[in-house]
Design a protein around this motif. Structure first.
Motif, short mmCIF file in Angstrom:
data_model
loop_
_atom_site.label_atom_id
_atom_site.label_comp_id
_atom_site.label_asym_id
_atom_site.label_seq_id
_atom_site.Cartn_x
_atom_site.Cartn_y
_atom_site.Cartn_z
N LYS A 357 20.27 68.97 41.41
CA LYS A 357 21.87 67.79 41.65
C LYS A 357 22.38 68.25 40.78
O LYS A 357 23.21 67.78 39.37
N THR A 358 23.33 69.80 41.00
CA THR A 358 24.39 70.38 40.29
C THR A 358 25.53 69.56 40.51
O THR A 358 25.64 69.29 42.00
N PRO A 359 26.29 69.24 39.83
CA PRO A 359 27.44 68.44 39.97
C PRO A 359 28.55 69.15 40.14
O PRO A 359 28.53 70.35 39.64
N PRO A 360 28.92 69.02 41.83
CA PRO A 360 30.75 69.21 41.07
C PRO A 360 31.86 70.53 40.18
O PRO A 360 31.60 71.50 40.39
N ALA A 361 31.59 69.33 39.76
CA ALA A 361 32.14 70.04 38.00
C ALA A 361 31.55 71.43 37.10
O ALA A 361 32.28 72.13 37.25
N ASP A 362 30.48 71.20 37.64
CA ASP A 362 29.39 72.91 37.03
C ASP A 362 29.80 73.73 37.93
O ASP A 362 29.61 75.01 37.53
N GLN A 363 30.53 73.30 38.89
CA GLN A 363 30.37 74.41 40.05
C GLN A 363 32.27 75.01 39.87
O GLN A 363 32.17 75.72 40.40
N GLN A 364 32.66 74.37 39.32
CA GLN A 364 34.17 74.41 39.15
C GLN A 364 34.54 75.43 38.32
O GLN A 364 34.29 74.81 36.79
N GLY A 365 35.89 76.08 37.71
CA GLY A 365 36.55 76.66 37.19
C GLY A 365 35.85 77.41 36.04
O GLY A 365 36.26 78.18 34.82
N GLY A 366 34.88 78.58 36.41
CA GLY A 366 34.10 79.24 36.32
C GLY A 366 35.04 80.73 35.84
O GLY A 366 36.38 81.01 36.55
N THR A 367 35.17 82.19 34.74
CA THR A 367 35.53 82.50 34.75
C THR A 367 35.38 84.20 34.94
O THR A 367 36.19 85.30 35.16
N ILE A 368 33.32 84.28 34.89
CA ILE A 368 33.34 85.67 35.10
C ILE A 368 31.83 85.48 35.73
O ILE A 368 31.16 83.86 35.20
N THR A 369 30.60 85.71 36.22
CA THR A 369 29.75 85.41 36.90
C THR A 369 29.08 86.27 36.52
O THR A 369 28.60 87.77 36.32
N ILE A 370 27.68 86.07 37.04
CA ILE A 370 25.99 87.06 36.83
C ILE A 370 25.34 86.59 37.81
O ILE A 370 24.74 84.95 37.93
N THR A 371 25.20 87.57 38.14
CA THR A 371 23.74 87.50 39.14
C THR A 371 22.31 88.26 38.93
O THR A 371 22.24 89.26 38.61
N ASN A 372 21.19 87.79 39.06
CA ASN A 372 20.14 88.56 38.31
C ASN A 372 19.50 88.86 39.53
O ASN A 372 18.42 87.40 40.22
N ILE A 373 19.67 89.26 39.88
CA ILE A 373 18.60 90.18 41.33
C ILE A 373 17.98 90.87 41.50
O ILE A 373 16.58 90.67 42.41
N GLY A 374 17.36 91.06 39.95
CA GLY A 374 16.27 91.20 39.31
C GLY A 374 15.28 90.60 39.59
O GLY A 374 14.19 91.69 39.63
N VAL A 375 15.32 89.04 39.72
CA VAL A 375 14.21 88.47 40.32
C VAL A 375 13.80 88.12 41.67
O VAL A 375 12.34 87.63 41.57
N PHE A 376 14.83 89.03 42.78
CA PHE A 376 14.06 89.74 43.96
C PHE A 376 13.32 90.89 44.04
O PHE A 376 13.39 90.89 44.81
N GLY A 377 13.10 91.49 42.67
CA GLY A 377 12.52 92.91 42.63
C GLY A 377 13.93 93.77 43.04
O GLY A 377 13.23 95.05 43.42
N MET A 378 15.03 93.72 43.36
CA MET A 378 15.59 94.50 43.58
C MET A 378 16.43 95.18 42.21
O MET A 378 16.67 94.51 40.85
N ASP A 379 16.55 96.76 42.28
CA ASP A 379 17.04 97.51 41.31
C ASP A 379 18.73 96.74 40.94
O ASP A 379 19.49 97.26 40.01
N ALA A 380 19.61 97.28 41.85
CA ALA A 380 21.24 97.39 41.58
C ALA A 380 22.02 96.56 43.14
O ALA A 380 20.93 96.55 44.26
N GLY A 381 22.78 96.18 43.10
CA GLY A 381 23.59 95.48 44.37
C GLY A 381 24.87 95.68 43.94
O GLY A 381 25.28 96.45 42.70
N THR A 382 26.09 95.63 44.76
CA THR A 382 27.29 95.56 45.08
C THR A 382 27.76 93.79 45.51
O THR A 382 27.94 93.45 46.10
N PRO A 383 27.46 93.25 44.17
CA PRO A 383 27.62 91.81 44.45
C PRO A 383 29.65 91.75 44.72
O PRO A 383 30.10 92.18 44.28
N ILE A 384 29.53 90.50 45.04
CA ILE A 384 31.05 89.87 45.83
C ILE A 384 31.73 89.18 45.02
O ILE A 384 30.61 88.00 44.39
N ILE A 385 33.09 89.07 44.65
CA ILE A 385 33.51 87.97 43.45
C ILE A 385 33.78 86.88 43.52
O ILE A 385 33.93 86.79 44.76
#
Length: 450
Positions: A357-385
């Motif tokens: 139910k995430t509305p489009p407005a909540d997905q617009q206008g971001g300035t910096i992002t966190i991706t929590n890959i630890g929930v999938f058991g990953m130690d590290a990664g090289t995320p795409i901006i």
């Protein structure tokens, strides 16, 4: 009596097409104004489409799974004047009813011509299934999306009704064990995902609905790229091939963070709030942005030349793996929130994303992002901006490891913080300083007290 064609409406997102996910009516069904007739999926949202007419469903013109352009007729209704203006109907505009091919616009989904009338729907009542489970329709949909069998959920609502919290709690508990068993191999040994025309063939990611391979080989299948996957692949290709990515990372002793999370969970002030290390990570990122503002900036191409926009606010994006695919909703003005307010905002964001139910407005206008890959058991990664941003931070799994403390090897809770950045906007020293600041807060959360 008359037959009305209902074209796919503009649902107010500025999009041009949508997929018919599921029909909720069949030919011959009688519907009232505002009854849900189908679910559609755009590039950003899953939307229940209400009926603009009262009458009888004539024909479903589009199959489930098909993607059609806005304005394409998708269903017909057999109506008469008494249906659309019966008792309880509220006319919201005085204009003729939409004609065939007229580009329908529904009340609440944007502006446009065409009369639209609405009848208040009765309050949704809990529905008892054949096995005796009591749950409202939105809760049943949430359970389907999360893969929860309602018969296994312990209800806490009135009269034994399953609540939203019951479903989410059950899904959270089940997710702890999701990686214990190795899934069996499927009968298909190989899968082919066609990439968008603008992308190299190896870049499209994720799976949606499948169809037989055009080659007729029953050992392979082709998976159409559409909806959220189409939007995600387009954005990632745009980012990867327009912004020069560089990634740095640092191992962190997060023992004090884990101790603080444990204390917050036990605090009466947080009794109704889910607390996780992501909360401390979010606070650390906001704190570090103040010290290195360029990581929160954006590269902008204009007719006069390129410029860098430095934002003095933080719309904090949280990458969320949902039943519909990868979404990145963001918390507006996260820098103004207290610890408790930020925790509540993260809870709302997560729950809304899981429900689709995430509305489009909540997905617009971001300035910096966190991706929590630890929930999938990953130690590290090289995320795409994310496009429009200059930095993204990945948090790896937090696990106990041997760590040297004051010359002695001790077991500590250790994680890895990785940061990718747009090298046009920020240089290596700035991003390294930013990642080091985030790591410092995770090592000593007392830095947040200033």
């Amino acid at each position: 009596m008359s037959t009305q064609n209902f074209p796919l409406p503009d649902v107010g997102e500025g999009l041009t097409e949508a997929e018919i996910v599921a029909w909720k009516v069949a030919p011959g069904d009688r519907v009232a104004i505002n009854d849900v007739i189908c679910e559609i999926e755009t590039a950003k949202s899953l939307v229940e489409l209400p009926s603009p007419h009262a009458g009888v469903v004539g024909e479903l013109l589009v199959d489930e799974g098909a993607t059609v352009e806005v304005g394409t007729p998708i269903i017909t209704f057999v109506t008469d004047a008494r249906d659309d203006a019966g008792p309880g109907a509220v006319v919201t505009a005085e204009a003729p009813a939409p004609e065939e091919g007229g580009g329908s616009v529904l009340v609440g989904y944007g502006s446009g011509g065409g009369a639209t009338s609405r009848r208040k729907r009765p309050a949704e009542r809990p529905v008892r299934s054949s096995v005796g489970v009591i749950a409202k329709p939105p809760i049943r949909k949430l359970a389907r999306d999360l893969g929860v069998d309602l018969t296994t959920v312990t209800p806490t609502g009135a009269d034994g009704e399953v609540t939203r919290d019951d479903v989410v709690k059950h899904a959270s508990q089940a997710s702890v064990f999701r990686n214990i068993e190795t899934p069996e191999w499927g009968s298909v040994r190989e899968e082919t995902v066609p990439a968008p025309s603008a992308a190299p063939s190896g870049l499209a990611r994720g799976l949606t609905a499948t169809r037989p391979s055009a080659a007729g080989d029953d050992r392979t299948e082709s998976i159409p790229v559409k909806g959220v996957r189409k939007a995600t692949s387009s954005a990632m290709v745009q980012s990867a091939y327009s912004a020069p990515h560089v990634t740095v990372w640092k191992e962190v002793d997060a023992t004090r963070t884990m101790e603080l999370v444990k204390r917050l969970k036990a605090s009466p002030d947080y009794a109704d709030i889910k607390v996780s290390p992501l909360l401390l990570m979010a606070r650390a990122v906001i704190w570090a942005v103040r010290r290195t503002p360029m990581v929160n900036a954006a590269w902008i191409d204009t007719e006069a030349g390129a410029e860098i926009a430095v934002r003095h606010y933080v719309n904090l994006g949280i990458a969320a793996a949902t039943p519909r695919g990868l979404l990145v909703p963001n918390i507006k003005d996260a820098q103004d929130l207290s610890m408790k307010e930020l925790a509540r905002a993260l809870n709302r964001l997560t729950l809304t994303a899981r429900e689709g139910k995430t509305p489009p407005a909540d997905q617009q206008g971001g300035t910096i992002t966190i991706t929590n890959i630890g929930v999938f058991g990953m130690d590290a990664g090289t995320p795409i901006i994310n496009p429009g941003e200059a930095g993204i931070v990945a948090m790896g799994t937090i696990s106990q490891k041997p760590w040297v403390v004051d010359g002695e090897v001790r077991p500590r809770w250790v994680t890895t913080v990785a940061g990718s950045f747009d090298h046009r906007v920020i240089d290596g020293d700035g991003m390294s300083r930013f990642v080091a600041d985030v790591a410092s807060v995770l090592e000593e959360p007392a830095l947040l007290v200033d």
